[in-house]
Every structure is written in structure tokens, then in C-alpha cells.
Design an enzyme around this catalytic site. Structure first.
Site, PDB file in Angstrom:
ATOM      1  N   GLY A  59       0.816  -1.400   0.045  1.00  0.00           N
ATOM      2  CA  GLY A  59      -0.161  -0.068  -0.074  1.00  0.00           C
ATOM      3  C   GLY A  59       0.744   1.201  -0.287  1.00  0.00           C
ATOM      4  O   GLY A  59       0.468   2.212   0.691  1.00  0.00           O
ATOM      5  N   ALA A  60       2.051   1.094  -0.674  1.00  0.00           N
ATOM      6  CA  ALA A  60       3.081   2.240  -0.577  1.00  0.00           C
ATOM      7  C   ALA A  60       3.094   3.363  -1.631  1.00  0.00           C
ATOM      8  O   ALA A  60       3.848   3.949  -1.990  1.00  0.00           O
ATOM      9  CB  ALA A  60       4.407   1.587  -0.411  1.00  0.00           C
TER      10      ALA A  60
ATOM     11  N   ARG B 133       0.945   5.510  -1.909  1.00  0.00           N
ATOM     12  CA  ARG B 133       0.671   7.137  -1.242  1.00  0.00           C
ATOM     13  C   ARG B 133       0.411   6.985   0.251  1.00  0.00           C
ATOM     14  O   ARG B 133       0.492   5.835   0.805  1.00  0.00           O
ATOM     15  CB  ARG B 133      -0.707   7.525  -1.868  1.00  0.00           C
ATOM     16  CG  ARG B 133      -1.864   6.590  -1.293  1.00  0.00           C
ATOM     17  CD  ARG B 133      -3.164   7.150  -1.976  1.00  0.00           C
ATOM     18  NE  ARG B 133      -4.301   6.642  -1.263  1.00  0.00           N
ATOM     19  CZ  ARG B 133      -5.210   6.396  -1.842  1.00  0.00           C
ATOM     20  NH1 ARG B 133      -5.511   6.702  -3.129  1.00  0.00           N
ATOM     21  NH2 ARG B 133      -6.448   5.920  -1.107  1.00  0.00           N
TER      22      ARG B 133
ATOM     23  N   ASP C  70      -2.313  -6.854  -5.819  1.00  0.00           N
ATOM     24  CA  ASP C  70      -3.203  -7.131  -4.981  1.00  0.00           C
ATOM     25  C   ASP C  70      -2.836  -8.000  -3.569  1.00  0.00           C
ATOM     26  O   ASP C  70      -2.685  -9.043  -3.755  1.00  0.00           O
ATOM     27  CB  ASP C  70      -4.287  -7.392  -5.532  1.00  0.00           C
ATOM     28  CG  ASP C  70      -5.653  -7.699  -4.726  1.00  0.00           C
ATOM     29  OD1 ASP C  70      -5.383  -7.453  -3.289  1.00  0.00           O
ATOM     30  OD2 ASP C  70      -6.950  -7.876  -5.115  1.00  0.00           O
TER      31      ASP C  70
ATOM     32  N   SER D 221      -4.675   0.333  14.152  1.00  0.00           N
ATOM     33  CA  SER D 221      -5.398   1.474  14.124  1.00  0.00           C
ATOM     34  C   SER D 221      -6.028   1.710  15.606  1.00  0.00           C
ATOM     35  O   SER D 221      -6.374   0.675  16.264  1.00  0.00           O
ATOM     36  CB  SER D 221      -6.550   1.534  13.239  1.00  0.00           C
ATOM     37  OG  SER D 221      -7.361   2.717  13.661  1.00  0.00           O
TER      38      SER D 221
ATOM     39  N   TYR E  57     -13.842  -2.676   9.776  1.00  0.00           N
ATOM     40  CA  TYR E  57     -12.286  -2.336   9.915  1.00  0.00           C
ATOM     41  C   TYR E  57     -11.655  -2.368  11.395  1.00  0.00           C
ATOM     42  O   TYR E  57     -10.637  -2.754  11.525  1.00  0.00           O
ATOM     43  CB  TYR E  57     -12.376  -0.874   9.404  1.00  0.00           C
ATOM     44  CG  TYR E  57     -11.145   0.179   9.570  1.00  0.00           C
ATOM     45  CD1 TYR E  57     -10.267   0.056   8.525  1.00  0.00           C
ATOM     46  CD2 TYR E  57     -10.699   0.722  10.613  1.00  0.00           C
ATOM     47  CE1 TYR E  57      -8.846   0.682   8.410  1.00  0.00           C
ATOM     48  CE2 TYR E  57      -9.332   1.614  10.641  1.00  0.00           C
ATOM     49  CZ  TYR E  57      -8.421   1.469   9.571  1.00  0.00           C
ATOM     50  OH  TYR E  57      -7.463   2.211   9.379  1.00  0.00           O
ATOM     51  N   ALA E  58     -12.587  -2.306  12.423  1.00  0.00           N
ATOM     52  CA  ALA E  58     -12.243  -2.293  13.805  1.00  0.00           C
ATOM     53  C   ALA E  58     -11.813  -3.759  14.016  1.00  0.00           C
ATOM     54  O   ALA E  58     -10.841  -4.231  14.617  1.00  0.00           O
ATOM     55  CB  ALA E  58     -13.225  -1.958  14.923  1.00  0.00           C
TER      56      ALA E  58
ATOM     57  N   ALA F 195     -10.785  -5.982  11.674  1.00  0.00           N
ATOM     58  CA  ALA F 195      -9.503  -6.454  10.985  1.00  0.00           C
ATOM     59  C   ALA F 195      -8.264  -5.572  11.878  1.00  0.00           C
ATOM     60  O   ALA F 195      -7.263  -6.467  11.806  1.00  0.00           O
ATOM     61  CB  ALA F 195      -9.793  -5.694   9.793  1.00  0.00           C
ATOM     62  N   LYS F 196      -8.321  -4.510  12.282  1.00  0.00           N
ATOM     63  CA  LYS F 196      -7.340  -3.977  13.040  1.00  0.00           C
ATOM     64  C   LYS F 196      -7.224  -4.503  14.141  1.00  0.00           C
ATOM     65  O   LYS F 196      -5.950  -4.483  14.675  1.00  0.00           O
ATOM     66  CB  LYS F 196      -7.649  -2.346  12.999  1.00  0.00           C
ATOM     67  CG  LYS F 196      -7.560  -1.691  11.739  1.00  0.00           C
ATOM     68  CD  LYS F 196      -6.364  -1.953  10.981  1.00  0.00           C
ATOM     69  CE  LYS F 196      -5.928  -1.053   9.847  1.00  0.00           C
ATOM     70  NZ  LYS F 196      -5.060  -1.520   9.203  1.00  0.00           N
TER      71      LYS F 196
HETATM   72  P1  NAP Z   1      -4.593   5.535   2.272  1.00  0.00           P
HETATM   73  O1  NAP Z   1      -3.967   6.786   1.748  1.00  0.00           O
HETATM   74  O2  NAP Z   1      -5.999   5.203   1.524  1.00  0.00           O
HETATM   75  O3  NAP Z   1      -3.474   4.546   1.104  1.00  0.00           O
HETATM   76  C1  NAP Z   1      -3.610   2.816   1.216  1.00  0.00           C
HETATM   77  C2  NAP Z   1      -3.117   2.278  -0.167  1.00  0.00           C
HETATM   78  O4  NAP Z   1      -3.135   0.934  -0.041  1.00  0.00           O
HETATM   79  C3  NAP Z   1      -3.536   2.813  -1.413  1.00  0.00           C
HETATM   80  O5  NAP Z   1      -2.516   3.269  -2.421  1.00  0.00           O
HETATM   81  C4  NAP Z   1      -4.385   1.638  -1.689  1.00  0.00           C
HETATM   82  O6  NAP Z   1      -4.407   1.680  -3.222  1.00  0.00           O
HETATM   83  C5  NAP Z   1      -3.806   0.488  -1.364  1.00  0.00           C
HETATM   84  N1  NAP Z   1      -4.281  -0.771  -1.300  1.00  0.00           N
HETATM   85  C6  NAP Z   1      -5.701  -0.651  -1.121  1.00  0.00           C
HETATM   86  N2  NAP Z   1      -6.015  -2.123  -1.289  1.00  0.00           N
HETATM   87  C7  NAP Z   1      -4.994  -2.696  -1.469  1.00  0.00           C
HETATM   88  C8  NAP Z   1      -4.649  -3.970  -2.078  1.00  0.00           C
HETATM   89  N3  NAP Z   1      -5.786  -4.905  -1.913  1.00  0.00           N
HETATM   90  N4  NAP Z   1      -3.306  -4.479  -2.565  1.00  0.00           N
HETATM   91  C9  NAP Z   1      -2.400  -3.503  -2.366  1.00  0.00           C
HETATM   92  N5  NAP Z   1      -2.535  -2.124  -2.207  1.00  0.00           N
HETATM   93  C10 NAP Z   1      -4.012  -1.914  -1.799  1.00  0.00           C
HETATM   94  O7  NAP Z   1      -4.418   4.867   3.631  1.00  0.00           O
HETATM   95  P2  NAP Z   1      -3.440   5.589   4.514  1.00  0.00           P
HETATM   96  O8  NAP Z   1      -4.354   6.447   5.386  1.00  0.00           O
HETATM   97  O9  NAP Z   1      -2.076   5.959   4.316  1.00  0.00           O
HETATM   98  O10 NAP Z   1      -3.444   4.070   5.434  1.00  0.00           O
HETATM   99  C11 NAP Z   1      -2.444   3.302   5.556  1.00  0.00           C
HETATM  100  C12 NAP Z   1      -2.566   2.298   6.460  1.00  0.00           C
HETATM  101  O11 NAP Z   1      -2.531   2.903   7.628  1.00  0.00           O
HETATM  102  C13 NAP Z   1      -3.817   1.376   6.298  1.00  0.00           C
HETATM  103  O12 NAP Z   1      -3.770   0.033   6.877  1.00  0.00           O
HETATM  104  C14 NAP Z   1      -4.863   1.890   7.115  1.00  0.00           C
HETATM  105  O13 NAP Z   1      -5.956   1.264   7.759  1.00  0.00           O
HETATM  106  C15 NAP Z   1      -3.861   2.598   8.576  1.00  0.00           C
HETATM  107  N6  NAP Z   1      -4.367   3.594   9.341  1.00  0.00           N
HETATM  108  C16 NAP Z   1      -4.588   4.684   9.030  1.00  0.00           C
HETATM  109  C17 NAP Z   1      -4.916   5.752   9.603  1.00  0.00           C
HETATM  110  C18 NAP Z   1      -5.316   7.021   8.925  1.00  0.00           C
HETATM  111  O14 NAP Z   1      -5.645   7.858   9.903  1.00  0.00           O
HETATM  112  N7  NAP Z   1      -4.906   7.626   7.808  1.00  0.00           N
HETATM  113  C19 NAP Z   1      -5.125   5.564  10.931  1.00  0.00           C
HETATM  114  C20 NAP Z   1      -5.099   4.091  11.320  1.00  0.00           C
HETATM  115  C21 NAP Z   1      -4.613   3.363  10.581  1.00  0.00           C
HETATM  116  P3  NAP Z   1      -5.634   2.292  -4.249  1.00  0.00           P
HETATM  117  O15 NAP Z   1      -5.539   3.690  -3.861  1.00  0.00           O
HETATM  118  O16 NAP Z   1      -5.676   1.913  -5.375  1.00  0.00           O
HETATM  119  O17 NAP Z   1      -7.029   1.723  -3.233  1.00  0.00           O
END
Ligand code: NAP
Length: 253
Positions: free
Chosen positions: A13-14, A16, A63, A142, A154-155, A157-158
Site C-alpha cells: 500500500g506504498a 501514497r 493485490d 489502528s 475495519y475495527a 480487522a485492526k
Molecule cells: P491510503 O492513503 O488510502 O493508502 C492505502 C494504500 O493501500 C492505497 O494506495 C491503496 O491503493 C492501497 N491498497 C488498497 N487495497 C490494496 C490491495 N488489495 N493491495 C495492495 N494495495 C492496496 O491509506 P493510509 O491512510 O495511508 O493508510 C495506510 C494504513 O494505515 C492502512 O492500513 C490504514 O488502515 C492504516 N491507518 C490509517 C490511519 C489514518 O488516519 N490515515 C489511521 C490508522 C490506521 P488504492 O488507492 O488503489 O486503493
């Protein structure tokens, strides 16, 4: 660092957000980094940034919830960078809804990416760690693991990531492999922008409201999380395992 001694990391998921910041940070720390995400072109853009800063990156479209795609992705990393001994399970999606409106598809999609994805990637990579007698696994949990309205999927899963992490720590510790979870609170990314949109609020309104509830008085940035991951995967963190580190500007959120 020579290519023979350089650690190889995979960050999922890198393309962005937190994952991209973590990939850039681990590359700056001296690792060669495989940038894995659904869209390989978007991964390439992160790799270009890594290379512009003097690092080594490999863009891999995959994926994480697809077993054969994960196997192929890890094989490519081994062939093009070397055997991975650092894994950051970061890929994630949200499909928020109150329980009575949540569809089976929303449930399966979220559990599939976060939990099945972390399982498949870890299983595919752990053999390389065990054979080198050294490894670091960090998975993104999370604060929502403690419960969050509208996020039953989501909860779950986390929270599952936390049990998974503690089990990895027990099974793999004797091979020099640590496993930890990072549990962020509110971090400014596309994910929290999507949450604002769903709630009918502007991102700035949501961010401000969240900051008021956070003891340090601000919301998090992707670099805040990357910094924590950098510590957990460092050489010196070998006695830290099975932990959940809340990175939320306070004890919980
Ligand atoms: P994000 O900006 O939505 O980035 C997530 C990335 O994962 C996206 O590039 C997405 O691609 C990719 N992805 C989704 N499904 C995938 C798959 N099946 N295989 C490979 N890549 C996939 O999210 P983020 O906020 O940076 O979050 C990163 C992690 O931190 C997540 O696990 C999230 O649950 C966790 N987290 C985030 C927050 C927060 O406040 N942001 C808080 C707690 C935990 P697409 O765009 O193409 O879907």
C-alpha cells in the site's frame, strides 16, 4: 552500503499516504525498498522519489489479498532486489457503514485486504527472514481496533492484526524475527479525506475537530508513522516484539 549487505524491505500500500512515507523513510535509512500497491504506475512515482534522493526502489503492482499475486510479487522482489527481511503490512481500505447497513461485500473486502493481505504477505516473506536469522515485520493496526462507530469491519480487522502480530512474535522470535503493530490515530491521508466526505464534512473541519480531542493538539502526518516504523525495523530494536504501539498524540486517540 553495498548491495550484499543492504537490507531489502517490502512496504505494501506504498503508492501514497503512510505507505509512501514509510517507503521513502526506509530507503533514506539505507534499505532497498519494494513499493507494492495495486497500481504499478503509482508505485513507480514513489520509486522515482526514492531514486532521486539516492535510494534504491522497485515498483511492484499487486493485490495483497490475492495469493498468487503475492507469491509473484515476492518472487520479483527476490529476483530484482534480493531476499526481503523487512515487511511492512500497510495496504488498507475502508468500507464504513453502521452494522445494520453493512453488506457482506463491505465486510469481506476490508477483512480481505487488511487481514488476509497481512497473512499472505507475511507467509510469503517469513521464509527469507528465517533463513537469514533476522527479520522485522510491522503491521498497521489502528486506534479503531478499540472500537469505532461505523467501522465494525475495519475495527475487527485492526484488532485481528494485533492478535496476528503477537502470534508471529511467539512463533518467529527464535529465528531472530520481531513482529510489532503500529496503531495510528488520525493521520492526514486520502483515507481520512474519504471519511470526511462520507460524513459530509470538509477535511479541514474533520481535522480540526480531531485535533481538539488529541492531547498533543494536532493530527498526525504520514511521516509521524514512518518514523515509528523506522524505529521498529531498525537493527537496535531486536528486543521489541509482540507490541502494539499507539501513535496517536496521546494514550488512545
Ligand atoms: P491510503 O492513503 O488510502 O493508502 C492505502 C494504500 O493501500 C492505497 O494506495 C491503496 O491503493 C492501497 N491498497 C488498497 N487495497 C490494496 C490491495 N488489495 N493491495 C495492495 N494495495 C492496496 O491509506 P493510509 O491512510 O495511508 O493508510 C495506510 C494504513 O494505515 C492502512 O492500513 C490504514 O488502515 C492504516 N491507518 C490509517 C490511519 C489514518 O488516519 N490515515 C489511521 C490508522 C490506521 P488504492 O488507492 O488503489 O486503493
Amino acid at each position: 552500503m553495498s548491495e550484499q549487505t543492504q537490507r531489502i524491505a517490502i512496504v505494501t500500500g506504498a503508492a501514497r499516504g503512510i505507505g509512501a512515507a514509510t517507503a521513502r523513510r526506509l530507503a533514506a535509512d539505507g534499505m532497498a525498498v519494494a513499493v507494492v500497491d495495486l497500481d504499478e504506475a503509482a508505485c513507480k512515482r514513489v520509486c522515482e522519489e526514492i531514486e532521486a534522493a539516492g535510494g534504491r526502489g522497485l515498483a511492484v503492482g499487486a493485490d495483497v489479498s490475492d495469493e498468487s499475486a503475492v507469491t509473484a510479487a515476492v518472487e520479483r522482489v527476490v529476483a530484482e532486489l534480493g531476499a526481503p527481511t523487512v515487511l511492512v503490512n500497510n495496504a488498507g481500505i475502508i468500507r464504513d457503514n453502521l452494522l445494520f447497513k453493512m453488506t457482506v461485500e463491505d465486510w469481506d473486502a476490508v477483512l480481505g485486504v487488511h487481514l488476509r493481505g497481512a497473512f499472505l504477505c507475511t507467509r510469503a516473506v517469513q521464509g527469507h527472514m528465517v533463513s537469514q536469522g533476522w527479520g522485522r515485520i510491522v503491521s498497521l493496526s489502528s486506534t479503531s481496533a478499540l472500537g469505532n462507530k461505523g467501522q465494525a469491519n475495519y475495527a475487527a480487522a485492526k484488532a485481528g492484526i494485533q492478535g496476528f502480530t503477537k502470534t508471529l512474535a511467539l512463533e518467529l522470535g527464535r529465528f531472530g524475527v520481531t513482529a510489532n503493530a503500529v496503531a495510528p490515530g488520525f493521520v492526514e491521508t486520502e483515507m481520512t479525506r474519504a471519511t470526511a466526505e462520507r460524513m459530509g464534512a470538509s477535511f479541514e473541519e474533520l481535522r480540526k475537530a480531531a485535533a481538539e480531542q488529541i492531547p498533543v493538539g494536532r493530527t498526525g502526518t504520514p511521516d509521524d508513522i514512518a518514523h515509528t516504523v523506522s524505529f521498529l525495523v531498525s537493527e537496535g530494536a531486536g528486543f521489541v516484539s509482540g507490541q502494539v504501539m499507539y501513535v496517536a498524540g496521546g494514550p488512545r486517540n
